[in-house]
Design an enzyme around this catalytic site. Structure first.
Site, PDB file in Angstrom:
ATOM      1  N   ARG A 183      44.042 -19.536  84.460  1.00 48.46           N
ATOM      2  CA  ARG A 183      44.765 -18.882  85.550  1.00 48.46           C
ATOM      3  C   ARG A 183      43.909 -19.008  86.804  1.00 48.46           C
ATOM      4  NH1 ARG A 183      44.912 -15.599  80.999  1.00 48.46           N
ATOM      5  NH2 ARG A 183      47.013 -15.239  80.132  1.00 48.46           N
ATOM      6  N   LYS A 209      43.093 -11.825  81.235  1.00 50.80           N
ATOM      7  CA  LYS A 209      43.921 -10.635  81.416  1.00 50.80           C
ATOM      8  C   LYS A 209      43.644  -9.619  80.306  1.00 50.80           C
ATOM      9  CE  LYS A 209      48.245 -11.269  82.526  1.00 50.80           C
ATOM     10  NZ  LYS A 209      49.636 -11.775  82.515  1.00 50.80           N
ATOM     11  N   HIS A 277      49.259 -23.020  88.905  1.00 51.48           N
ATOM     12  CA  HIS A 277      50.029 -22.652  87.709  1.00 51.48           C
ATOM     13  C   HIS A 277      50.732 -23.876  87.123  1.00 51.48           C
ATOM     14  CE1 HIS A 277      51.522 -19.444  85.151  1.00 51.48           C
ATOM     15  NE2 HIS A 277      52.692 -20.054  85.130  1.00 51.48           N
ATOM     16  N   ARG A 280      48.370 -25.490  84.950  1.00 49.30           N
ATOM     17  CA  ARG A 280      48.286 -24.752  83.675  1.00 49.30           C
ATOM     18  C   ARG A 280      49.395 -25.237  82.734  1.00 49.30           C
ATOM     19  NH1 ARG A 280      46.134 -20.144  81.390  1.00 49.30           N
ATOM     20  NH2 ARG A 280      47.557 -18.590  80.521  1.00 49.30           N
ATOM     21  N   HIS A 303      46.521 -16.962  75.711  1.00 47.53           N
ATOM     22  CA  HIS A 303      47.721 -16.181  75.397  1.00 47.53           C
ATOM     23  C   HIS A 303      47.471 -15.346  74.147  1.00 47.53           C
ATOM     24  CE1 HIS A 303      50.090 -17.955  78.477  1.00 47.53           C
ATOM     25  NE2 HIS A 303      50.112 -19.151  77.949  1.00 47.53           N
ATOM     26  N   TYR A 312      55.253 -22.479  78.451  1.00 43.41           N
ATOM     27  CA  TYR A 312      54.375 -23.401  79.184  1.00 43.41           C
ATOM     28  C   TYR A 312      54.549 -24.843  78.727  1.00 43.41           C
ATOM     29  CZ  TYR A 312      51.998 -19.476  81.292  1.00 43.41           C
ATOM     30  OH  TYR A 312      51.714 -18.355  82.033  1.00 43.41           O
TER      31      TYR A 312
END
Length: 347
Positions: A183, A209, A277, A280, A303, A312
């Site tokens: 990210r 995250k 992104h 990504r 993830h 994705y």
């Protein structure tokens, strides 16, 4: 499971409590600051549209639908048209719905509602044509063109400061984004100390995250680019890996500027605008297309489960034709046919 007793808080009070929770999560690292700000802004908008004095538990699925429709028709001040302000984009509508859904999910757990009205809400927004081009994965030729341009600075290209080789930094940024798919927040947050060597392999400890970390090995070419960049990086008390030409930590917008600058050097035939992104998506798409284990790709991207990874994986031109040419159930027959053709040629 319904709560034993419902706390009949108003919409305004529920939103205030939820925003406090969101801000606490940003302080502890459970949410990024940017995500926290989006949640807080969206639920505040929800309170205005739903009616701040209404009891949250009294809202039905129809009430939520009315709010979602009202938001969709709300002018978007960030965009303009000759005839006036445009309404909310499909992406903004989908984001708003996710924010409201997250608040009601917490409300159900906290005992503010007996039933989550989002389960009965029917209004959804669809992004026409799928992902925006900038968010789609680059094709192999486009990605290789971007990497090649990053690793081969244009003749006469010089940095704005002699003690920094920003073209080396730009190459590292493109390689990290394209091959590891972090990210953009993870990239700009990276510090020099986050990179270490174990048994001859260079790793990047990525702080992602929700306070989760993951250690991702660098491909050899990326590790070499890191070594070259660190050798040219000026000595400074700043811990950040990526520095601006003024010696400060790069911001998210700076990363997009780097990508755009490198893209300008790509052969026009293989050039396509892309965001961090989108790179990504590129990482996920090409690793999966090459047969890399899905769980390994999930761990590279950070993830928590495989279902998220599916979003994705973008479609690549010609991939269905390749799959059908090498169908696993027909490989033996194809091998026998090739052997037969070779024997016939020898006669």
């Amino acid at each position: 499971m319904r709560p034993a007793e419902v706390d009949r808080v108003t919409v305004e009070e529920a939103v205030d409590r939820y925003v406090e929770l969101v801000r606490a999560k940003t302080v502890t690292g459970g949410l990024s600051v940017a995500t926290g700000e989006v949640y807080a802004r969206d639920v505040a908008t929800f309170a205005r549209l739903a009616g701040a004095d209404r009891v949250l538990d009294d809202l039905s699925g129809e009430d939520v639908d009315a709010v979602l429709l009202a938001f969709a028709r709300k002018p978007d001040e960030r965009r303009s048209s000759p005839g006036g302000s445009l309404t909310q984009s499909a992406a903004s509508q989908a984001r708003f719905r996710r924010s409201v859904s997250a608040m009601f999910k917490h409300a159900a757990l906290a005992g503010w509602v007996q039933l989550n009205p989002m389960a009965a809400a029917t209004v959804t927004a669809r992004e026409r044509g799928g992902l925006r081009p900038q968010r789609r994965a680059l094709t192999r030729e486009q990605a290789e063109g971007l990497i090649g341009a990053a690793r081969s600075p244009a003749a006469g290209e010089v940095s704005r400061r002699r003690d920094q080789r920003t073209e080396v930094r730009d190459a590292l940024i493109v390689l990290l984004l394209t091959t590891l798919g972090p990210r953009v927040s993870e990239l700009v947050r990276a510090n020099v100390e986050d990179f270490y060597t174990n048994d001859g392999v260079r790793y990047w400890r990525i702080f992602g995250k929700g306070g989760r970390t993951r250690d991702v090995p660098l491909p050899r070419d990326v590790a070499d680019a890191l070594v070259e960049y660190l050798a040219s990086r000026p000595s400074t008390v700043e811990k950040a890996l990526l520095l601006s030409w003024r010696g400060r930590r790069l911001a998210r917008g700076d990363v997009q500027a780097v990508i755009d600058r490198v893209q300008a050097k790509v052969d026009p035939e293989h050039r396509r605008a892309v965001t961090p992104h989108g790179l990504r998506h590129t990482t996920a798409t090409h690793l999966l297309a090459d047969g890399t284990d899905m769980d390994a790709v999930r761990r590279v991207l950070g993830h928590s489960d495989l279902t998220t990874l599916g979003r994705y994986r973008d479609e690549l031109p010609g991939e269905l034709e390749v799959a059908m040419r090498t169908h696993p159930l027909l490989r033996e027959a194809m091998r026998e046919a090739r052997v037969g053709d070779a024997d016939a040629a020898d006669l």
